[in-house]
Design an enzyme around this catalytic site. Structure first.
Site, PDB file in Angstrom:
ATOM      1  N   ALA A  65       0.707  -1.224   0.001  1.00  0.00           N
ATOM      2  CA  ALA A  65       0.173   0.018  -0.064  1.00  0.00           C
ATOM      3  C   ALA A  65       0.762   1.239  -0.117  1.00  0.00           C
ATOM      4  O   ALA A  65       2.235   1.292   0.634  1.00  0.00           O
ATOM      5  CB  ALA A  65      -0.873   0.081   1.207  1.00  0.00           C
ATOM      6  N   GLY A 108       0.516  -4.963   0.965  1.00  0.00           N
ATOM      7  CA  GLY A 108      -0.811  -5.018   0.073  1.00  0.00           C
ATOM      8  C   GLY A 108      -0.493  -5.584  -1.117  1.00  0.00           C
ATOM      9  O   GLY A 108      -1.343  -6.183  -1.906  1.00  0.00           O
ATOM     10  N   GLU A 111      -0.513  -9.421  -0.444  1.00  0.00           N
ATOM     11  CA  GLU A 111      -1.874  -9.420  -0.228  1.00  0.00           C
ATOM     12  C   GLU A 111      -2.936  -9.553  -1.792  1.00  0.00           C
ATOM     13  O   GLU A 111      -3.617 -10.386  -1.821  1.00  0.00           O
ATOM     14  CB  GLU A 111      -2.647  -8.778   0.708  1.00  0.00           C
ATOM     15  CG  GLU A 111      -1.996  -8.891   2.215  1.00  0.00           C
ATOM     16  CD  GLU A 111      -2.318  -7.644   3.063  1.00  0.00           C
ATOM     17  OE1 GLU A 111      -2.205  -6.478   2.804  1.00  0.00           O
ATOM     18  OE2 GLU A 111      -2.853  -7.744   3.869  1.00  0.00           O
ATOM     19  N   GLU A 131       4.479  -5.031   7.458  1.00  0.00           N
ATOM     20  CA  GLU A 131       3.949  -3.958   7.816  1.00  0.00           C
ATOM     21  C   GLU A 131       4.260  -3.673   9.352  1.00  0.00           C
ATOM     22  O   GLU A 131       4.037  -2.825   9.846  1.00  0.00           O
ATOM     23  CB  GLU A 131       2.165  -4.180   7.845  1.00  0.00           C
ATOM     24  CG  GLU A 131       1.489  -4.438   6.531  1.00  0.00           C
ATOM     25  CD  GLU A 131       1.579  -5.405   5.505  1.00  0.00           C
ATOM     26  OE1 GLU A 131       2.376  -6.461   5.837  1.00  0.00           O
ATOM     27  OE2 GLU A 131       0.863  -5.619   4.767  1.00  0.00           O
TER      28      GLU A 131
HETATM   29  C1  HXC Z   1       5.039   4.521  -0.972  1.00  0.00           C
HETATM   30  C2  HXC Z   1       6.851   3.446  -1.938  1.00  0.00           C
HETATM   31  C3  HXC Z   1       6.490   2.103  -1.499  1.00  0.00           C
HETATM   32  C4  HXC Z   1       5.239   2.148  -0.671  1.00  0.00           C
HETATM   33  C5  HXC Z   1       8.628   1.811  -2.259  1.00  0.00           C
HETATM   34  N1  HXC Z   1       8.110   3.371  -2.516  1.00  0.00           N
HETATM   35  N2  HXC Z   1       7.556   1.426  -1.763  1.00  0.00           N
HETATM   36  N3  HXC Z   1       6.203   4.590  -1.814  1.00  0.00           N
HETATM   37  N4  HXC Z   1       4.524   3.308  -0.599  1.00  0.00           N
HETATM   38  N5  HXC Z   1       5.002   1.180  -0.035  1.00  0.00           N
HETATM   39  C6  HXC Z   1       8.856   4.486  -3.096  1.00  0.00           C
HETATM   40  C7  HXC Z   1      10.118   4.888  -2.352  1.00  0.00           C
HETATM   41  O1  HXC Z   1       9.572   5.690  -1.386  1.00  0.00           O
HETATM   42  C8  HXC Z   1      10.795   5.368  -3.451  1.00  0.00           C
HETATM   43  O2  HXC Z   1      10.404   7.032  -3.767  1.00  0.00           O
HETATM   44  C9  HXC Z   1      10.590   4.509  -4.717  1.00  0.00           C
HETATM   45  O3  HXC Z   1       9.410   3.859  -4.506  1.00  0.00           O
HETATM   46  C10 HXC Z   1      11.724   3.618  -4.686  1.00  0.00           C
HETATM   47  O4  HXC Z   1      11.822   2.869  -3.443  1.00  0.00           O
HETATM   48  P1  HXC Z   1      13.263   2.780  -2.820  1.00  0.00           P
HETATM   49  O5  HXC Z   1      13.085   2.443  -1.246  1.00  0.00           O
HETATM   50  O6  HXC Z   1      14.139   3.798  -3.209  1.00  0.00           O
HETATM   51  O7  HXC Z   1      13.769   1.311  -3.450  1.00  0.00           O
HETATM   52  P2  HXC Z   1      14.892   0.260  -2.891  1.00  0.00           P
HETATM   53  O8  HXC Z   1      15.823   1.074  -1.888  1.00  0.00           O
HETATM   54  O9  HXC Z   1      15.156  -0.646  -4.096  1.00  0.00           O
HETATM   55  O10 HXC Z   1      13.795  -0.504  -1.799  1.00  0.00           O
HETATM   56  C11 HXC Z   1      12.763  -1.306  -2.230  1.00  0.00           C
HETATM   57  C12 HXC Z   1      11.940  -1.792  -1.062  1.00  0.00           C
HETATM   58  C13 HXC Z   1      11.534  -0.537  -0.220  1.00  0.00           C
HETATM   59  C14 HXC Z   1      12.556  -2.699  -0.178  1.00  0.00           C
HETATM   60  C15 HXC Z   1      10.653  -2.446  -1.746  1.00  0.00           C
HETATM   61  O11 HXC Z   1      11.032   0.469  -1.266  1.00  0.00           O
HETATM   62  C16 HXC Z   1      10.481  -0.549   0.918  1.00  0.00           C
HETATM   63  O12 HXC Z   1      10.846  -1.248   1.906  1.00  0.00           O
HETATM   64  N6  HXC Z   1       9.371  -0.406   0.614  1.00  0.00           N
HETATM   65  C17 HXC Z   1       8.117  -0.499   1.387  1.00  0.00           C
HETATM   66  C18 HXC Z   1       7.570  -1.866   1.596  1.00  0.00           C
HETATM   67  C19 HXC Z   1       6.648  -1.853   2.463  1.00  0.00           C
HETATM   68  O13 HXC Z   1       6.652  -1.450   3.751  1.00  0.00           O
HETATM   69  N7  HXC Z   1       5.519  -2.149   2.083  1.00  0.00           N
HETATM   70  C20 HXC Z   1       4.291  -2.466   2.996  1.00  0.00           C
HETATM   71  C21 HXC Z   1       3.443  -1.084   2.825  1.00  0.00           C
HETATM   72  S1  HXC Z   1       2.021  -1.434   4.187  1.00  0.00           S
HETATM   73  P3  HXC Z   1      11.401   8.059  -3.889  1.00  0.00           P
HETATM   74  O14 HXC Z   1      10.107   9.263  -4.041  1.00  0.00           O
HETATM   75  O15 HXC Z   1      12.144   8.213  -2.664  1.00  0.00           O
HETATM   76  O16 HXC Z   1      12.287   7.549  -4.950  1.00  0.00           O
HETATM   77  C22 HXC Z   1       0.844  -2.055   3.469  1.00  0.00           C
HETATM   78  C23 HXC Z   1      -0.317  -2.374   4.201  1.00  0.00           C
HETATM   79  C24 HXC Z   1      -1.165  -3.059   3.439  1.00  0.00           C
HETATM   80  O17 HXC Z   1       1.071  -2.680   2.500  1.00  0.00           O
HETATM   81  C25 HXC Z   1      -2.463  -3.281   4.326  1.00  0.00           C
HETATM   82  C26 HXC Z   1      -3.535  -2.621   3.435  1.00  0.00           C
HETATM   83  C27 HXC Z   1      -3.586  -2.986   1.903  1.00  0.00           C
END
Ligand code: HXC
Length: 257
Positions: A65, A108, A111, A131
């Site tokens: 998400a 998400g 999921e 998460e």
């Molecule tokens: C918003 C995101 C994002 C996310 C990545 N980006 N994941 N933006 N929401 N979930 C954005 C980053 O901010 C960044 O933007 C760009 O994408 C590239 O990501 P990087 O982090 O620079 O890439 P990298 O270093 O290769 O790392 C990849 C990664 C990391 C390991 C996947 O991005 C990460 O940990 N992302 C979050 C994963 C996460 O926590 N997902 C769960 C979300 S909560 P900029 O602008 O800085 O370039 C969820 C809730 C579910 O899903 C329940 C409801 C559906």
């Protein structure tokens, strides 16, 4: 509806939806979900389409998400909006959906893949429910579908530690059906969807409904449900055609739509 966050394509009887927010690793925001739902509605309503493929990029199926969109929301916002309820549309598709997952399928994103019927993975795929690192936990069915898919031991391990699972482990524990080299994944997913789309559409839809019932009910109820639907296939022209084709040693021509 004009799409800005997804790409939509059709190859014969297969509808293909590609998540396309490359700058955010396909993070799922409200706009993307509305576009996805619209595309699913269209393919569901199109009698030419027999199955769908949902995919992302080589780097990410979806990294979860959109955290930046969620960040300002408070309890009353998510409660009144019933946040996430719109995300479940794909789980209510009656036609089969094949998820083709390369790169990150996190939160998400994982999921969403689990709401599809079959997950095919590239050898680059990484599945995770991180998460817990954000002070929350999976809210789009992850605690339920992951547990049903891989069992309590692996689900707890992933959800409580945020550890990612690679494609080989995901295949070993039954989260994904098959693993392919990354450059072959989409072709294989489309081939799989084409194979399904060649079958009798009503038989496929009933089979899907019956398998899904296994997650909702007791064995005895599920078997009764299966039998009623199985009996009803004997009313299909396609069932007559399928059995006649076998007896006549020819390929069946399924037509029920
Ligand atoms: C918003 C995101 C994002 C996310 C990545 N980006 N994941 N933006 N929401 N979930 C954005 C980053 O901010 C960044 O933007 C760009 O994408 C590239 O990501 P990087 O982090 O620079 O890439 P990298 O270093 O290769 O790392 C990849 C990664 C990391 C390991 C996947 O991005 C990460 O940990 N992302 C979050 C994963 C996460 O926590 N997902 C769960 C979300 S909560 P900029 O602008 O800085 O370039 C969820 C809730 C579910 O899903 C329940 C409801 C559906």
């Amino acid at each position: 509806m004009a799409y800005e966050n997804i790409l939509v394509d059709q190859k014969g009887a297969v509808g293909i939806i590609t998540l396309n927010r490359p700058n955010a690793l396909n993070a799922l925001n409200g706009a993307l979900i509305e576009e996805l739902n619209d595309a699913l509605d269209r393919f569901e309503a199109d009698p030419e389409v027999g199955a769908m493929v949902l995919t992302g990029s080589q780097k990410a199926f979806a990294a979860g998400a959109d955290i930046k969109e969620m960040q300002p929301k408070h309890y009353m916002d998510v409660y009144f909006e019933d946040f996430i309820s719109r995300w479940e549309r794909i789980s209510r598709c009656r036609k089969p959906v094949v998820a083709a997952v390369a790169g990150y399928a996190l939160g998400g994103g994982c999921e969403l893949a689990m709401m599809c019927d079959i997950i095919l993975a590239a050898d680059t795929a990484k599945f995770g429910q991180p998460e817990i690192n954000l002070g929350t936990f999976p809210g789009s069915g992850g605690t339920q579908r992951l547990t049903r898919a891989v069992g309590k031991a692996k689900a707890m391990d992933m959800i409580l530690t945020a550890r990612m699972m690679d494609a080989a482990e995901a295949e070993r524990v039954g989260l994904v059906s098959r693993v392919f080299p990354a450059d072959e994944l989409l072709d294989e997913a489309v081939k799989t969807a084409e194979k399904i789309a060649e079958k009798s559409l009503p038989a496929v839809m009933m089979a899907k409904e019956s398998v899904n019932r296994a997650f909702e009910t007791t064995l005895a109820e599920g078997v009764r449900f299966e039998r009623r639907l199985f009996h009803s296939t004997f009313a299909l022209e396609d069932q007559k055609e399928g059995m006649a084709a076998f007896a006549e040693k020819r390929e069946p021509q399924f037509k029920d739509r």
